[in-house]
Design an enzyme around this catalytic site. Structure first.
Site, mmCIF file in Angstrom:
data_model
loop_
_atom_site.group_PDB
_atom_site.id
_atom_site.type_symbol
_atom_site.label_atom_id
_atom_site.label_comp_id
_atom_site.label_asym_id
_atom_site.label_seq_id
_atom_site.Cartn_x
_atom_site.Cartn_y
_atom_site.Cartn_z
ATOM 1 N N ARG A 53 0.846 -1.210 0.000
ATOM 2 C CA ARG A 53 0.000 0.000 0.000
ATOM 3 C C ARG A 53 0.875 1.252 0.000
ATOM 4 N NH1 ARG A 53 -1.424 1.833 4.634
ATOM 5 N NH2 ARG A 53 -2.118 -0.140 5.511
ATOM 6 N N TYR A 105 -18.002 16.023 -14.970
ATOM 7 C CA TYR A 105 -18.306 14.600 -14.870
ATOM 8 C C TYR A 105 -19.327 14.393 -13.734
ATOM 9 C CZ TYR A 105 -17.787 9.628 -14.160
ATOM 10 O OH TYR A 105 -18.055 8.297 -14.027
ATOM 11 N N ASP A 177 -8.985 18.556 -14.253
ATOM 12 C CA ASP A 177 -9.298 17.184 -14.652
ATOM 13 C C ASP A 177 -9.030 17.118 -16.161
ATOM 14 O OD1 ASP A 177 -10.468 14.814 -15.555
ATOM 15 O OD2 ASP A 177 -12.008 14.818 -13.997
ATOM 16 N N LYS A 202 -10.058 5.908 -18.940
ATOM 17 C CA LYS A 202 -10.417 6.433 -20.254
ATOM 18 C C LYS A 202 -9.221 6.346 -21.217
ATOM 19 C CE LYS A 202 -14.098 7.149 -17.830
ATOM 20 N NZ LYS A 202 -14.432 8.420 -17.186
HETATM 21 C C1 LIG Z 1 -14.804 8.830 -15.876
HETATM 22 C C2 LIG Z 1 -14.393 10.145 -15.352
HETATM 23 C C3 LIG Z 1 -14.081 10.333 -13.998
HETATM 24 C C4 LIG Z 1 -14.224 9.206 -12.982
HETATM 25 O O1 LIG Z 1 -13.289 8.201 -13.199
HETATM 26 P P1 LIG Z 1 -13.564 6.621 -12.901
HETATM 27 O O2 LIG Z 1 -12.304 5.985 -13.391
HETATM 28 O O3 LIG Z 1 -14.780 6.222 -13.645
HETATM 29 O O4 LIG Z 1 -13.745 6.509 -11.433
HETATM 30 C C5 LIG Z 1 -13.655 11.589 -13.600
HETATM 31 N N1 LIG Z 1 -13.546 12.612 -14.471
HETATM 32 C C6 LIG Z 1 -13.838 12.465 -15.774
HETATM 33 C C7 LIG Z 1 -13.695 13.622 -16.698
HETATM 34 C C8 LIG Z 1 -14.272 11.240 -16.262
HETATM 35 O O5 LIG Z 1 -14.579 11.100 -17.564
#
Ligand SMILES: *Cc1c(COP(=O)(O)O)cnc(C)c1O
Length: 385
Positions: A53, A105, A177, A202
């Site tokens: 961890r 998101y 983000d 993604k």
């Molecule tokens: C999918 C997404 C998240 C969340 O991520 P997960 O891997 O699904 O927990 C956060 N920000 C954006 C822009 C996203 O597309």
């Protein structure tokens, strides 16, 4: 000599992270170290790894790669994008206020509204494509600005330089983000971002076979604080998934090139379709954020949204798709389409959603790396009739 010094170009670095770093074997593919714990040579001594961890060799190679790509001091990887965001939000205390993009998101909205709200961390949702609106929403208790650009699902473009300057003047933590573009196309730290956040599920992962998240901190000091939170709360990415992500990095630049080329072709085709009333893609010269996107990014990415003439039509399209899958998520090699109003953004109150323009005629398309003509042919048959 690290990879950055050896290979200044980003696409070479992406391929070379971890290559030959396992000195004992010279492995090209850096090994997966599943060990939960490590032998200590002596009391008070450590190989650098004590407990997985707190640190893991496979994770370390990946975390260093992400810091290098972003130009930050420290990278940290998590079990999901939401785990990364949650860990970051734990940096704040009751009474703190955040200014956040309204084109956001849905899961980020949900965790702020329903989890952190109860803990006394509040947020205001503003149009971050309007720097003046951001400025007027700053209060004495505001500690940070969180921006998604391009936005989700409407692809609005925020001015990173103007927002970075604003954060510096008000001593706010500037969080971006950058899931939609990755450091291949946009590097927010060049505009003053303190923390860059990713859902690595993604584009970083890119194959719809992995759930992961990341934070990159600009300063070593903030990196240390975020590492403390990662180690204390424990939402780390397992070593097997770290390896999978390292493998995905190798093709990231190549994939994004194709995603971008396909998205522009599809966006242009959709613009001329009689059943399509609007197309949102920053790569189109008509998009209000086009010039800004050209100046601050190295490409427009593979995400676009479009509006059809009715909710019934939107449902017909989703039902008829063949090559494109009707599925949540984005950024993978396979094209995916969603109806944000009932899926990714369902947790945003209806009135607020409609005010933002996220109605049931709006479809979001993650353009994959298939042949663009095949994607277009699938859209053509789905929109027919
Ligand atoms: C999918 C997404 C998240 C969340 O991520 P997960 O891997 O699904 O927990 C956060 N920000 C954006 C822009 C996203 O597309």
């Amino acid at each position: 000599m690290n990879v950055h010094e050896q290979y200044p170009s980003l696409d070479s670095r992406l391929v070379q992270y971890g290559v030959g770093r396992d000195a004992a074997t010279g492995a090209i593919s850096f090994p997966i170290y599943p060990s939960a714990t490590y032998r200590h040579p002596e009391v008070g001594e450590s190989t650098g790894f004590d407990y997985t961890r707190s640190g893991n060799p496979t994770r370390q190679v990946l975390e260093e790669a992400l810091a290098d790509l972003e130009g930050g001091a420290r990278g940290l990887v998590f079990a999901s994008g939401m785990a990364a965001l949650t860990t970051l939000f734990l940096h704040f205390s009751s009474g703190d206020h955040l200014v956040v993009s309204q084109d956001l998101y849905g899961g980020t909205y949900r965790v702020l509204d329903q989890v952190f709200g109860k803990l006394g961390v509040t947020a205001s949702y503003v149009d971050t494509t309007d720097a003046a609106a951001v400025a007027t929403s700053i209060r004495p208790a505001t500690r940070a600005l969180l921006v998604e650009t391009p936005g989700n699902p409407l692809l609005g473009v925020a001015d990173l330089r103007a927002l970075g300057d604003l954060c510096r003047r008000h001593e706010l933590l500037f969080i971006v983000d950058n899931t939609f573009l990755t450091p291949v196309l946009q590097r927010p730290m060049e505009f003053g971002a303190d923390v860059v956040v990713y859902s690595a599920t993604k584009y970083f992962g890119g194959h719809n076979d992995l759930c992961a998240g990341a934070l990159v901190a600009r300063s070593a000091e903030l990196g240390e604080r975020l590492y403390f939170l990662q180690n204390s709360t424990g939402a780390i990415l397992p070593p097997q998934d770290c390896w999978l992500l390292l493998r995905s990095l190798k093709t990231l630049a190549l994939r994004l090139e194709r995603h971008g080329r396909n998205a522009l072709e599809v966006a242009r085709w959709l613009q001329h379709h009689p059943r399509v009333s609007a197309v949102y893609y920053p790569g189109l010269p008509e998009h209000p954020g086009h010039d800004l996107a050209r100046n601050q990014a190295h490409g427009f990415g593979g995400m676009l949204s479009f509006r059809v003439d009715s909710p019934t039509m939107a449902r017909q399209v989703l039902k008829r798709l063949n090559l494109i899958s009707f599925a949540e998520s984005l950024g993978g090699v396979e094209s995916l389409m969603t109806l944000p109003a009932v899926q990714t953004h369902a947790d945003i109150p209806e009135a607020e959603r409609l005010r933002l323009g996220i109605c049931e005629s709006l479809l979001r398309l993650s353009v994959g790396i298939e042949n663009a003509q095949d994607i277009i042919a699938d859209l053509a048959q789905a929109l027919a009739g």
